[in-house]
Design an enzyme around this catalytic site. Structure first.
Site, PDB file in Angstrom:
ATOM      1  N   GLY A   1       7.264   7.612   6.029  1.00  0.00           N
ATOM      2  CA  GLY A   1       6.362   8.265   5.083  1.00  0.00           C
ATOM      3  C   GLY A   1       6.997   9.402   4.303  1.00  0.00           C
ATOM      4  O   GLY A   1       6.325  10.093   3.541  1.00  0.00           O
TER       5      GLY A   1
ATOM      6  N   GLY B   1       0.835  -1.217   0.000  1.00  0.00           N
ATOM      7  CA  GLY B   1       0.000   0.000   0.000  1.00  0.00           C
ATOM      8  C   GLY B   1       0.856   1.249   0.000  1.00  0.00           C
ATOM      9  O   GLY B   1       2.069   1.198   0.226  1.00  0.00           O
TER      10      GLY B   1
ATOM     11  N   ASP C   1       4.323  -5.123  -7.348  1.00  0.00           N
ATOM     12  CA  ASP C   1       3.711  -3.855  -6.929  1.00  0.00           C
ATOM     13  C   ASP C   1       4.281  -2.676  -7.717  1.00  0.00           C
ATOM     14  O   ASP C   1       3.767  -1.570  -7.623  1.00  0.00           O
ATOM     15  CB  ASP C   1       3.895  -3.625  -5.422  1.00  0.00           C
ATOM     16  N   ASN C   2       5.334  -2.928  -8.483  1.00  0.00           N
ATOM     17  CA  ASN C   2       5.893  -1.871  -9.321  1.00  0.00           C
ATOM     18  C   ASN C   2       5.616  -2.146 -10.798  1.00  0.00           C
ATOM     19  O   ASN C   2       6.298  -1.609 -11.664  1.00  0.00           O
ATOM     20  CB  ASN C   2       7.398  -1.754  -9.092  1.00  0.00           C
TER      21      ASN C   2
ATOM     22  N   ARG D   1       4.085   6.076   1.745  1.00  0.00           N
ATOM     23  CA  ARG D   1       4.679   7.428   1.792  1.00  0.00           C
ATOM     24  C   ARG D   1       4.125   8.255   0.651  1.00  0.00           C
ATOM     25  O   ARG D   1       4.823   9.106   0.104  1.00  0.00           O
ATOM     26  CB  ARG D   1       6.186   7.349   1.697  1.00  0.00           C
TER      27      ARG D   1
ATOM     28  N   ASP E   1       7.993   3.714 -10.526  1.00  0.00           N
ATOM     29  CA  ASP E   1       8.872   3.493  -9.386  1.00  0.00           C
ATOM     30  C   ASP E   1      10.349   3.535  -9.762  1.00  0.00           C
ATOM     31  O   ASP E   1      10.973   2.519 -10.007  1.00  0.00           O
ATOM     32  CB  ASP E   1       8.529   2.192  -8.653  1.00  0.00           C
TER      33      ASP E   1
ATOM     34  N   LYS F   1       4.364  12.138  -3.336  1.00  0.00           N
ATOM     35  CA  LYS F   1       5.213  11.058  -2.832  1.00  0.00           C
ATOM     36  C   LYS F   1       6.200  11.656  -1.836  1.00  0.00           C
ATOM     37  O   LYS F   1       6.933  12.585  -2.176  1.00  0.00           O
ATOM     38  CB  LYS F   1       5.939  10.420  -4.015  1.00  0.00           C
TER      39      LYS F   1
ATOM     40  N   ARG G   1       3.840  13.130  -8.512  1.00  0.00           N
ATOM     41  CA  ARG G   1       3.936  12.152  -9.597  1.00  0.00           C
ATOM     42  C   ARG G   1       2.615  12.072 -10.340  1.00  0.00           C
ATOM     43  O   ARG G   1       1.549  12.082  -9.728  1.00  0.00           O
ATOM     44  CB  ARG G   1       4.305  10.797  -9.002  1.00  0.00           C
TER      45      ARG G   1
HETATM   46  P1  AMP Z   1       9.008   0.761  -3.182  1.00  0.00           P
HETATM   47  O1  AMP Z   1      10.299   0.133  -2.844  1.00  0.00           O
HETATM   48  O2  AMP Z   1       9.113   2.227  -3.444  1.00  0.00           O
HETATM   49  O3  AMP Z   1       8.294   0.046  -4.272  1.00  0.00           O
HETATM   50  O4  AMP Z   1       8.096   0.655  -1.890  1.00  0.00           O
HETATM   51  C1  AMP Z   1       7.686  -0.570  -1.372  1.00  0.00           C
HETATM   52  C2  AMP Z   1       6.732  -0.349  -0.232  1.00  0.00           C
HETATM   53  O5  AMP Z   1       7.382   0.309   0.857  1.00  0.00           O
HETATM   54  C3  AMP Z   1       5.531   0.505  -0.558  1.00  0.00           C
HETATM   55  O6  AMP Z   1       4.430   0.010   0.161  1.00  0.00           O
HETATM   56  C4  AMP Z   1       5.944   1.857  -0.060  1.00  0.00           C
HETATM   57  O7  AMP Z   1       4.830   2.685   0.223  1.00  0.00           O
HETATM   58  C5  AMP Z   1       6.701   1.494   1.196  1.00  0.00           C
HETATM   59  N1  AMP Z   1       7.664   2.534   1.580  1.00  0.00           N
HETATM   60  C6  AMP Z   1       8.811   2.840   0.962  1.00  0.00           C
HETATM   61  N2  AMP Z   1       9.451   3.846   1.585  1.00  0.00           N
HETATM   62  C7  AMP Z   1       8.681   4.204   2.630  1.00  0.00           C
HETATM   63  C8  AMP Z   1       8.797   5.202   3.674  1.00  0.00           C
HETATM   64  N3  AMP Z   1       9.829   6.038   3.752  1.00  0.00           N
HETATM   65  N4  AMP Z   1       7.790   5.260   4.579  1.00  0.00           N
HETATM   66  C9  AMP Z   1       6.740   4.433   4.519  1.00  0.00           C
HETATM   67  N5  AMP Z   1       6.587   3.481   3.582  1.00  0.00           N
HETATM   68  C10 AMP Z   1       7.540   3.363   2.636  1.00  0.00           C
HETATM   69 MG    MG Z   2       6.740   0.719  -5.322  1.00  0.00          MG
END
Ligand code: AMP
Ligand code: MG
Length: 492
Positions: A142, A106, A264-265, A109, A274, A129, A192
């Site tokens: 976040g 989900g 998820d990406n 952030r 992403d 973001k 974004r």
């Molecule tokens: P990503 O690696 O960007 O695809 O993120 C994978 C998951 O980690 C997603 O659910 C993001 O929302 C969560 N996420 C990444 N960085 C943060 C952060 N700094 N705070 C909270 N959630 C994060």
């Molecule tokens: Mg992602």
């Protein structure tokens, strides 16, 4: 006083007038109208001292957004002030990360402010973001820091400049707050824009929970929004497969390595999404990996087509959960997924034929292209510059052993005899500029010191990457030994 300081002068007929300049975004939020289980309503968390770094006026025009003055936009694109019509929410999804299923991810952030329908009739998401914690943040803060925000801004806009489907960057704002990563870093928020943030993982979360009604609703939503001409879950599967096949072939043709092709990406709309530890290759090697977290090389350059098929197989598995006749669905889905490698190969051949100046198709073209790539790998040839230099004296200089190129060139020239417009085809398929890792890193380092000149320069040059631009040869040069970036980081 509201509106003070936001005046601009204009001309209407012969009389000059003064009008307030106010940011307006024509929101029409379809996702927010879906049932509660699809998202959590979540306002962005305010930040201390937002300052606008960049606002993408070309993109704003496409989105029918009228810009406001800088401070107003800093307030809006940091999440401090919600523009009228915004209905912020964090989306639910799950996904396979490096092959392992994570039942709940989900937006941790990010918040979706809402959607607009652009001048081209396309509906797009506007998402902040780095906008603070949400119910999906898990242990995360976040937030985002300046480095990844500027990296995503530059690289996603470069991807657009290269002509490949991608999410885009509307704005970047510094928050005036510190984010703790390897050390204290300046905080930032990226705005974004995406055709949607629907991912394979958005389907997986409902499928894995057995929430068939939600899965059906999501399928209808995705069909209606992205593929109105397609029909039913298998029609959607076919459409996403086609979009992803074309996208991945596009990545391969510009030497792009996504780095985190988790489900998820993987965008249902077929956009690149992403920009974490992604990178454009300098010297060509099929096994190239930059991402520091990809220790097994799962997402290496040449693995990307196979991973895309794996991701589409996960989408198939999720979509099937809503079908009444599962056996028939499995059979049809299997057929759809199994056709993907050939489809991708056809796109790949089209792309690489263009890169060596071919518009017609001949049996031996695959061999000719593969032979060049093998020689490039053996000779540490720069991917971008080798293709760009084809047909010039400098092509052979890209190879540690130039004779390895000469041997290939003879066969290529013979093949070109049967082509009419090789040079113009190549010029449109082989960029002069890509966002090279070392330039992106240097840009970030400068920005951290308060100098945004390299950031703005990269954006300007990369908006027209197929055009040679005066005074920019430094941006076409591969990194020196000392400049080589060996690993890229998610930066989360
Ligand atoms: P990503 O690696 O960007 O695809 O993120 C994978 C998951 O980690 C997603 O659910 C993001 O929302 C969560 N996420 C990444 N960085 C943060 C952060 N700094 N705070 C909270 N959630 C994060
Ligand atoms: Mg992602």
């Amino acid at each position: 006083m509201p509106g003070m300081g936001r005046i601009r002068y204009g001309n209407r007929g012969n009389r000059s007038y003064v009008c307030p300049m106010t940011l307006t975004i024509p929101f029409d939020n379809s996702y927010a109208r879906l049932p509660d289980g699809f998202f959590a309503r979540q306002a962005p968390e305010p930040v201390r001292a937002p300052a606008l770094i960049a606002f993408n006026t070309d993109l704003a025009r496409l989105l029918n957004i009228s810009p406001g003055e800088a401070q107003e936009m800093a307030q809006a694109f940091s999440g401090n002030h919600l523009p009228e019509g915004a209905d912020p929410l964090a989306q639910l999804y799950s996904g396979h990360q490096f092959g392992h299923y994570n039942p709940q991810l989900g937006d941790g952030r990010a918040v979706l402010l809402g959607e607009t329908v652009g001048a081209d009739g396309v509906r797009r998401d506007i998402q902040l973001k780095g906008s603070g914690r949400t119910p999906f943040s898990r242990q995360g803060d976040g937030r985002a820091w300046l480095g990844p925000v500027l990296r995503e801004y530059v690289v996603s806009e470069a991807m657009h400049g290269l002509g490949l489907p991608t999410t885009r960057a509307l704005a970047a704002v510094e928050t005036g707050e510190t984010v703790l990563r390897e050390g204290p870093m300046p905080g930032a928020v990226l705005t974004r824009v995406a055709q949607s943030h629907l991912r394979v993982g958005t389907f997986q979360v409902f499928a894995s929970r057995g929430q068939t009604d939600s899965l059906r609703r999501l399928t209808e939503y995705a069909l209606h929004r992205h593929y109105p001409e397609a029909d039913g879950p298998m029609g959607l599967l076919r459409a996403v497969r086609d979009a992803q096949a074309a996208l991945i072939a596009g990545w391969m043709s510009v030497g792009f390595i996504h780095g985190v092709m988790n489900t998820d990406n993987c965008s249902v709309a077929g956009e690149t999404i992403d920009y974490g530890p992604c990178a454009f290759m300098d010297s060509y090697h099929p096994n190239t990996v930059y991402s520091s977290i990809d220790r097994m090389g799962r997402y290496a350059y040449s693995n990307q087509p196979e991973i895309a098929v794996w991701n589409i197989a996960q989408l198939a598995t999720a979509l099937i959960q809503q079908m009444d006749d599962k056996d028939a669905a499995v059979e049809e889905a299997t057929e759809i997924v199994h056709a993907m490698p050939d489809l991708m190969q056809r796109h790949w051949l089209d792309r690489f034929r263009a890169k060596i100046g071919l518009t017609s198709a001949e049996q031996d073209d695959l061999q000719l292209i593969s032979d060049l790539l093998a020689r490039m790998a053996q000779n540490q040839a720069d991917f971008t510059n080798t293709f760009r230099a084809l047909g010039t004296e400098t092509a052979r200089d890209q190879f540690t052993d130039p004779q390895a190129f000469d041997a290939w060139e003879d066969g290529w020239k013979a093949r070109l005899q049967r082509e009419a417009s090789a040079l113009s085809v190549m010029a449109a398929a082989n960029p002069a500029y890509i966002p090279r890792n070392h330039r992106v890193e240097q840009m970030i380092q400068a920005a951290v010191q308060g100098d945004f000149t390299p950031f703005h320069r990269l954006n300007k040059v990369l908006a027209a990457p197929y055009q040679e631009q005066a005074g920019c040869s430094d941006l076409a040069r591969p990194p020196s030994e000392a400049e080589v970036v060996h690993a890229t980081f998610c930066g989360t």
